[in-house]
Motif scaffolding. Structure first.
Motif: not given
Length: 361
Positions: A87-114
Motif C-alpha cells: 500500500g501507499t501512504t500520504i501525509l494529508l495537508p498540514l493546515l493552520p492554525p493547529h497543523y494536525h497530522a492525518r495520514i492515509l493508507l491506500i490500496g495495495g493487496g492481501t497477504f502473499q499477493g493474492e
C-alpha cells in the motif's frame, strides 16, 4: 540482511557523521512508510508494506511512532487490514492554525499477493489515542499505486494493477513479447502495450468532502517501478513501469488536474528566494483580494510506492494592499523541514498559480 539490521542510525550535520542510537532497535520492512509529524516524532505507517514475507509471519510490523530525543518507540498497533502489502501512504495537508497530522493508507493487496484491494484507512494524530479508521474505498483495487498532493489540497491516486502482486500473467507476458518482436527490439525498452491488469483511471480524493472522484484515463500503463510527482505548473508527471523483467516503459505522461480548466490563474510576481523561520514575508500578485490560500509543497522523490518527503503546508496570511500579501512562516521545523519548497497561491475558485521555488532556512 535487512531482517537482522534493526539498529537505528542518526546523521549529525555538525559532525558530518552517522551514529547508532543505543536501545532504539525496531524491525521495519523494506521501503518503510515513514512520516515526520509536527511534534517531531517519526511515524511508521505499517503494517506490511513490503514484498518480503519474513519476519512478518513471526512478528508483524505494527504502526509506531519514534521519539528521536528519547530514542524510544511507541507502538500504535496495526491497521484494520493488518496484512496489507504494497500500500501507499500520504501525509494529508498540514493546515493552520493547529497543523494536525492525518495520514492515509491506500490500496495495495492481501497477504502473499493474492489480490489487489481498494481499501483505504486514515489515522488522525489530533486524537488522544490515534488509531486507524476505515475511509470510503477507491473504485479500483490497486497494487503499486502512487499518491500525489495537489495545490488545491486534493490527493491524486494513479497507476497500479488489479489481480495478483508481482509481474504480470503469462497471457500478458506473451502480449509484451510479441510486441517487442513486432517492433524489432532486442530488449523491452520503449512503448509497451496495455495489459488487462493495468488500472488506467486515476482517482481524486478531496479531504474536505471525504469523497472520491474518477478522472480521465491515462494512455500508458503504470505498474511496478513507476513514479508520479507534482510539477511547479500544477500538472502531474508520471513515468516508468516495469511489468516484466527486461521490459521498461520509457514514455512520460502529463496529467492536467481539473483546476487547470476552471479559469485564469493567479500569478506570483515577486517573492524572496530565501525565507527564515518565524518571519513574515511578502508575495506580490496582481489581485491580492482574490487570494484564498497560500501553500508550500515540498519537492519529492519516489520509489516503490513510497514518497515520504511529500508535504503540503498551508500558511497564514493577510492582504497588505491590492497587490501584496503578507505571509507568516511557522517557527516549528517539524512542520516545515528546512530545504526547497514550491510555493503556490490559490484564488477563491481554488485555481493555483505557477509555483515559485523558495528556500526555507
Amino acid at each position: 540482511p535487512w531482517v537482522f539490521l534493526s539498529e537505528i542510525e542518526v546523521f549529525s550535520f555538525e559532525k558530518k557523521e552517522w551514529s547508532t542510537m543505543k536501545g532504539s532497535n525496531w524491525r521495519l520492512p523494506l521501503y518503510p512508510r515513514l512520516h515526520l509529524l509536527p511534534n517531531g516524532e517519526i511515524f511508521y505507517a505499517g503494517s506490511f508494506n513490503t514484498h518480503y514475507v519474513y519476519p512478518f509471519i513471526v512478528t508483524a510490523f505494527p504502526s509506531a511512532t519514534f521519539n528521536i530525543d528519547t530514542g524510544k518507540w511507541k507502538k500504535i498497533g496495526n491497521p484494520h487490514n493488518k496484512k496489507r502489502e504494497e500500500g501507499t501512504t500520504i501525509l494529508l495537508p498540514l493546515l493552520p492554525p493547529h497543523y494536525h497530522a492525518r495520514i492515509l493508507l491506500i490500496g495495495g493487496g492481501t497477504f502473499q499477493g493474492e489480490n489487489a484491494i481498494n481499501d483505504v484507512e486514515i489515522i488522525d494524530f489530533s486524537l488522544a489515542k490515534p488509531q486507524y479508521q476505515h475511509k470510503g474505498n477507491m473504485r479500483h483495487p490497486r497494487y503499486y499505486n502512487y499518491a500525489v498532493i495537489l495545490p488545491d489540497q486534493s490527493i491524486l491516486i494513479l497507476g497500479g494493477k488489479m489481480g495478483k502482486k508481482g509481474h504480470i500473467t503469462d497471457h500478458n507476458k506473451n502480449i509484451l513479447r510479441l510486441s517487442r518482436h513486432d517492433h524489432g527490439h532486442g530488449h523491452g525498452d520503449g512503448e509497451l502495450p496495455h495489459i488487462d491488469e493495468a488500472v488506467l483511471e486515476p482517482e481524486l480524493y478531496k479531504p474536505d468532502e471525504d469523497r472520491w472522484y474518477n478522472m480521465a484515463d491515462m494512455k500508458v500503463d503504470r505498474l511496478y517501478h513507476s513514479n508520479a510527482i507534482l510539477l511547479p505548473d500544477g500538472r502531474v508527471m508520471t513515468a516508468g513501469s516495469n511489468p516484466e523483467r527486461e521490459m521498461n516503459e520509457l514514455r512520460i505522461e502529463l496529467f492536467h488536474p481539473p483546476y487547470l480548466f476552471k479559469g485564469e490563474r493567479p500569478k506570483i510576481n515577486k517573492i524572496a528566494e530565501i525565507i527564515n523561520y518565524g518571519n513574515l514575508f511578502e508575495i506580490e500578485t496582481d489581485a491580492a483580494e482574490n487570494i484564498a490560500s497560500v501553500a508550500l509543497i515540498r519537492p519529492s522523490v519516489t520509489t516503490h510506492c513510497v514518497n515520504v518527503d511529500q508535504r503540503y503546508v498551508g500558511l497564514e496570511f493577510r492582504m497588505l494592499n491590492s497587490n501584496t500579501l503578507t505571509v507568516s512562516l511557522p517557527t516549528n521545523k517539524n512542520i516545515i523541514p528546512p530545504g526547497y519548497y514550491m510555493i503556490f497561491i490559490l484564488n477563491k475558485d481554488k485555481i493555483p498559480s505557477i509555483a515559485k521555488f523558495v528556500y526555507i532556512i
